[in-house]
Design an enzyme around this catalytic site. Sequence first.
Site, short mmCIF file in Angstrom:
data_model
loop_
_atom_site.label_atom_id
_atom_site.label_comp_id
_atom_site.label_asym_id
_atom_site.label_seq_id
_atom_site.Cartn_x
_atom_site.Cartn_y
_atom_site.Cartn_z
N CYS A 1 1.94 4.96 9.10
CA CYS A 1 3.02 4.21 8.45
C CYS A 1 3.78 3.48 9.54
CB CYS A 1 3.96 5.14 7.69
SG CYS A 1 5.40 4.30 7.00
N HIS B 1 -6.41 -1.28 3.84
CA HIS B 1 -5.67 -2.37 3.21
C HIS B 1 -6.64 -3.39 2.62
CE1 HIS B 1 -1.63 -1.39 4.79
NE2 HIS B 1 -2.34 -0.82 5.75
N GLU C 1 1.83 0.00 -2.24
CA GLU C 1 1.34 1.03 -1.32
C GLU C 1 0.64 2.18 -2.05
OE1 GLU C 1 3.34 2.37 2.15
OE2 GLU C 1 4.92 0.86 1.94
N CYS D 1 6.13 -2.87 4.25
CA CYS D 1 5.05 -1.98 4.68
C CYS D 1 4.59 -2.47 6.05
CB CYS D 1 3.89 -2.01 3.67
SG CYS D 1 2.45 -1.05 4.19
N GLY E 1 0.90 -2.74 6.41
CA GLY E 1 0.51 -3.85 5.53
C GLY E 1 0.78 -5.19 6.17
#
Length: 292
Positions: free
Chosen positions: A75, A172, A221, A230, A233
């Site tokens: 994260c 992703h 997410e 994110c 992301g």
Amino acid sequence: MHIRFTKMQGAGNDFVVLDETQGRLGLTPAQYRFLADRHFGVGADQILTVRPSPGAGIDFEYVIHNADGGQVEQCGNGARCFARYVRDKGLTAQDTIRVQTMAGVIAPHLTADGRVTVDMGRPELEPARVPFDTTGLAPVSQGSGQKWPLALDGKASAATLLVAVVSMGNPHAVQLVDDVDTAPVAQTGPLIESHPRFPQRVNAGYLQIVNRGEVRLRVYERGAGETLACGTGACAAVVAGIRLGLLDARVQVHTRGGLLTIDWAGGLQDPVFMTGPATTVFEGEIDIPDAL
């Protein structure tokens, strides 16, 4: 169980941070879900846990649980908050720390302007390692990258999407959209997240190109739903955009929660660097039910 916690946010992506440097709390998935619940618990997109060094050359271990109680690999916004937390709590005096995650070692660096830069490691672009099942699919080449057709079986207005697949330690699927404000994130996000071609589920990114150095981004997410930002992301979206020939090496990423700066030199062995804010919101204590 009575525990102390710190509530933090990075570009609106919010976290409950727990200190396990002096011993494990032993929380169950249901207890993580309780902490993340915005009505009955503290409320967060993810729960971040600080643990002591697992070995030589590593300063801390960093454990991440999503709001659904499941543990995940990485994260990015959380990594910045992690670095700010251990510095503010006096757990380290270093500006740069080495942190072990499920996805490998990362190295957050606290900058003079109060933001945090994180070396997120190199992107993984081999579909099988994302992982993404390409059986029977033919990619569409663009620039030095590829977009893959992803069928949603008629469950959405766009039955087949074209996605670039990237792993930043977590998977992703990035699609280009004309306008993130009107993108069907709530409609197609859950379908992409749980698509059977992604055996570990996936984070769904919706990328709008503003110019070669600026984009807008929304992310649905895995295990958390749409968040205000994110970090991984943003890294994945910029990598995809650069590979597709649409972006330069430094990109300002506008999320609904704030601005992130992503740098990537473009080589397969080059790491991705993310810079952004990390802020403590409040400190608190909470009783967590033993049986949930």
